[in-house]
Design an enzyme around this catalytic site. Structure first.
Site, PDB file in Angstrom:
ATOM      1  N   LYS A  97       6.631  -5.171  -9.977  1.00 29.11           N
ATOM      2  CA  LYS A  97       6.116  -4.949  -8.632  1.00 29.11           C
ATOM      3  C   LYS A  97       5.423  -6.243  -8.214  1.00 29.11           C
ATOM      4  CE  LYS A  97       2.755  -2.541  -5.798  1.00 29.11           C
ATOM      5  NZ  LYS A  97       1.530  -1.700  -5.765  1.00 29.11           N
ATOM      6  N   GLY A 158      -5.834   1.236  -1.263  1.00 33.48           N
ATOM      7  CA  GLY A 158      -7.023   1.989  -1.616  1.00 33.48           C
ATOM      8  C   GLY A 158      -7.840   2.508  -0.449  1.00 33.48           C
ATOM      9  N   ALA A 184       0.594   2.023  -0.786  1.00 26.89           N
ATOM     10  CA  ALA A 184      -0.757   1.649  -0.345  1.00 26.89           C
ATOM     11  C   ALA A 184      -1.246   2.454   0.845  1.00 26.89           C
ATOM     12  CB  ALA A 184      -0.855   0.166  -0.024  1.00 26.89           C
TER      13      ALA A 184
END
Length: 257
Positions: A97, A158, A184
């Site tokens: 990733k 986050g 995300a």
């Protein structure tokens, strides 16, 4: 929906799970089981190159059933990301990733350095899934250079804000010939279901599960929401229309005459 296939590997689950932020090995193991995921991501800092099975978190993953994708989190430019990928490849991690975010405040990906690193990693024979802004042009360029999928953000990492990039995600999904994994910002199971309903092939969740008071229960909630959205699409729901449409035949009202 079409089957989810990335780099020739077929996935039954469209729920990918991150390994960061879990308070304990036990919490992660419980969430992992509840998620029924077949792909997890982990940072190089968590991997013991000499003895990866010694890690508390990675030690609970059955790599015969679950693909472990190394991420380049912490890289500030292409050079640093490529160095991490080389170390990962030497340790047997071929799925990468690709993350490059020089801004520590918002952790937004650097598009120029990401494309540069992706080109190099593809030439190294790695299976590259780049984390990017919801940029249709960049997504297309990454597809052209040979990445296995693209991972546009729903909102900052986050943040739990959900899908704030819907219009651009729709364009990426429409134009892409490789899987699109929304990554995300997904904070609730409904956000994940919404991404699947938009046409995304999968979602990657970390903070929303790991930081929940009950990660196991949250992982199960995400799994069920994603599966519900998948089944709903497979059922081919009726199109939305601008006017009302009665659920009973009009002649039903004859009984009141």
């Amino acid at each position: 929906m079409k089957d989810l296939v990335i780099a020739g590997k077929k996935f039954k689950s469209r729920f990918f799970l991150g390994t960061g932020k879990f308070a304990s090995k036990q919490q992660f193991a419980a969430a992992l089981e509840a998620s029924e995921t077949e792909l997890v991501t982990t940072a190089l800092t968590r991997v013991d190159i000499a003895l990866p099975e010694a890690d508390d978190i990675l030690g609970v993953i059955d790599r015969n059933k679950i693909e472990v994708m190394l991420n380049t989190s912490g890289a500030r430019n292409a050079e640093e990301a490529i160095r991490i990928a080389k170390l990962g490849k030497a340790a047997g991690y071929n799925w990468i990733k690709l993350e490059i975010h020089p801004d520590a405040h918002y952790l937004l990906p650097d598009p120029i350095e990401t494309l540069k690193a992706a080109e190099a990693m593809v030439k190294m024979g790695l299976i590259v899934l780049p984390y990017i802004n919801a940029d249709p042009v960049l997504a297309h360029r990454l597809e052209e250079c040979g990445t296995a999928a693209v991972m546009p953000l729903g909102s900052p990492i986050g943040s739990n804000q959900g899908i704030r990039t819907k219009a651009m995600l729709e364009i990426i999904i429409e134009q892409s010939n490789i899987p699109v994994v929304v990554d995300a910002g997904i904070g609730l199971p409904s956000h994940a279901a919404g991404a699947i309903e938009l046409g995304a092939d999968a979602v990657l969740i970390n903070t929303a599960v790991a930081a929940a008071d009950d990660p196991q229960k949250m992982a199960e909630a995400f799994r069920l929401a994603i599966r519900a959205a998948e089944l709903g699409l497979q059922a081919r729901p009726p199109m939305a229309i601008s006017t009302a449409s009665g659920t009973s035949p009009q002649n039903t009202f004859d009984i009141f005459r």
